[in-house]
Design a protein around this motif. Structure first.
Motif, PDB file in Angstrom:
ATOM      1  N   GLN A  17     -81.626  20.133 -18.310  1.00 36.56           N
ATOM      2  CA  GLN A  17     -81.566  18.912 -19.112  1.00 36.56           C
ATOM      3  C   GLN A  17     -82.828  18.554 -19.713  1.00 36.56           C
ATOM      4  N   GLN A  18     -83.873  18.760 -19.151  1.00 34.73           N
ATOM      5  CA  GLN A  18     -85.250  18.335 -19.505  1.00 34.73           C
ATOM      6  C   GLN A  18     -85.534  19.144 -20.902  1.00 34.73           C
ATOM      7  N   THR A  19     -85.084  20.277 -20.977  1.00 37.97           N
ATOM      8  CA  THR A  19     -85.476  21.181 -22.056  1.00 37.97           C
ATOM      9  C   THR A  19     -84.626  20.656 -23.166  1.00 37.97           C
ATOM     10  N   THR A  20     -83.244  20.373 -23.056  1.00 38.35           N
ATOM     11  CA  THR A  20     -82.377  19.769 -23.902  1.00 38.35           C
ATOM     12  C   THR A  20     -82.889  18.429 -24.407  1.00 38.35           C
ATOM     13  N   GLN A  21     -83.473  17.522 -23.552  1.00 35.88           N
ATOM     14  CA  GLN A  21     -84.071  16.231 -24.009  1.00 35.88           C
ATOM     15  C   GLN A  21     -85.249  16.522 -24.957  1.00 35.88           C
ATOM     16  N   ARG A  22     -86.102  17.482 -24.733  1.00 34.36           N
ATOM     17  CA  ARG A  22     -87.241  17.792 -25.472  1.00 34.36           C
ATOM     18  C   ARG A  22     -86.827  18.185 -26.788  1.00 34.36           C
ATOM     19  N   LEU A  23     -85.842  19.170 -26.953  1.00 36.96           N
ATOM     20  CA  LEU A  23     -85.220  19.634 -28.104  1.00 36.96           C
ATOM     21  C   LEU A  23     -84.498  18.669 -29.094  1.00 36.96           C
ATOM     22  N   ILE A  24     -83.795  17.484 -28.338  1.00 32.58           N
ATOM     23  CA  ILE A  24     -83.430  16.505 -29.011  1.00 32.58           C
ATOM     24  C   ILE A  24     -84.565  15.540 -29.600  1.00 32.58           C
ATOM     25  N   GLU A  25     -85.470  15.287 -28.857  1.00 34.14           N
ATOM     26  CA  GLU A  25     -86.525  14.425 -29.278  1.00 34.14           C
ATOM     27  C   GLU A  25     -87.224  15.068 -30.369  1.00 34.14           C
ATOM     28  N   SER A  26     -87.183  16.235 -30.406  1.00 35.59           N
ATOM     29  CA  SER A  26     -88.172  17.002 -31.722  1.00 35.59           C
ATOM     30  C   SER A  26     -87.051  17.124 -32.956  1.00 35.59           C
ATOM     31  N   GLY A  27     -85.740  16.855 -32.523  1.00 36.30           N
ATOM     32  CA  GLY A  27     -84.727  16.808 -33.837  1.00 36.30           C
ATOM     33  C   GLY A  27     -84.511  18.483 -33.918  1.00 36.30           C
ATOM     34  N   ASP A  28     -84.416  19.212 -33.189  1.00 40.66           N
ATOM     35  CA  ASP A  28     -84.145  20.637 -32.981  1.00 40.66           C
ATOM     36  C   ASP A  28     -82.663  20.766 -32.453  1.00 40.66           C
ATOM     37  N   TYR A  29     -81.457  20.280 -33.211  1.00 37.64           N
ATOM     38  CA  TYR A  29     -80.399  20.118 -32.445  1.00 37.64           C
ATOM     39  C   TYR A  29     -79.617  21.561 -32.621  1.00 37.64           C
ATOM     40  N   ASP A  30     -79.844  22.038 -33.495  1.00 37.19           N
ATOM     41  CA  ASP A  30     -79.312  23.587 -33.479  1.00 37.19           C
ATOM     42  C   ASP A  30     -79.631  24.459 -32.349  1.00 37.19           C
ATOM     43  N   ASN A  31     -80.991  24.336 -32.003  1.00 38.57           N
ATOM     44  CA  ASN A  31     -81.012  25.251 -31.005  1.00 38.57           C
ATOM     45  C   ASN A  31     -80.604  24.361 -29.335  1.00 38.57           C
ATOM     46  N   ALA A  32     -80.783  23.244 -29.326  1.00 34.60           N
ATOM     47  CA  ALA A  32     -80.554  22.588 -28.145  1.00 34.60           C
ATOM     48  C   ALA A  32     -78.924  22.732 -27.761  1.00 34.60           C
TER      49      ALA A  32
END
Length: 221
Positions: free
Chosen positions: A111-126
């Protein structure tokens, strides 16, 4: 060249591991179930990712992921142990504690990694299918290796040996560890990390020693 189905990809990936056929098939089945459930969670998260209230759901998603892991454990852990041990007289204290701790730890970290990816705008990887697949393979292998350790314990073995997958993709630290023998509840030394079994993160092992690892254990009397 035709694109392989996800199940076919998992069959090819797990089939390379040095395991009895029954254990490979069980891991393939478990990974397929977990991957499917992760994709459902990711789909729900993606729908809410743009909401300014997303953080309110973060703890809920971690809890759902942890609960999903526990459900898979309840359905498959003992079944896997019985591939190794002919009789099980109640799970060891080690396995019981590891399952509870790991289900919470892994869900929090994902969940922490998902949050970091969301915050960076990297939805494709998240929220990608490939991320769900990598997580499911890693976590199912970890769970199955814990079940393997439990099977050794139930069978009366006192030692275990690290066995790496011998191809050009094996990490150097895992090549060095190949053949390393430890007492049953003593950790292996892998690089700068300690692992009770392949994919184990309970002792703070680095992700680089865990993710997509294909190493296994063998019992030693």
């Amino acid at each position: 060249m035709a694109t392989l189905k996800f199940d076919e990809l998992n069959v090819l990936w797990f089939n390379k591991m040095e395991l009895p056929t029954a254990e490979k098939l069980l891991r393939i089945e478990m990974a397929a179930v977990f991957e499917r459930e992760l994709n459902k969670i990711f789909s729900s998260q993606r729908e809410r990712a743009d909401s300014d209230k997303y953080l309110l759901y973060a703890t809920v998603y971690a809890t759902i992921m942890s609960s999903t892991y526990i459900e898979i454990t309840n359905n498959y852990f003992l079944k896997y142990v019985l591939n190794i041990a002919s009789n099980v007289k109640g799970l060891s204290e080690y396995s019981q504690k590891w399952i509870v701790k790991h289900s919470e730890q892994f869900a929090k970290e994902i969940q922490q990694t998902t949050q970091r990816l969301i915050e960076s705008g990297d939805y494709d990887n998240a929220f990608s299918v490939s991320r769900a697949r990598t997580i499911s393979r890693t976590e199912i292998n970890a769970l199955c290796e814990c079940a393997t350790l439990e099977g050794y314990y139930q069978s009366g073995y006192t030692k275990k040996m690290w066995v790496s997958f011998k191809d050009n993709k094996v990490r150097d630290t895992h090549k060095v560890a190949d053949g390393q023998v430890r007492r049953l509840f003593e950790p292996f030394d892998i690089g700068n990390s300690q692992l009770m079994f392949p994919q184990d993160s309970s002792l703070g092992a680095s992700a680089k020693e865990i993710v997509n690892c294909r190493c296994v254990m063998q019992p030693v009397k």
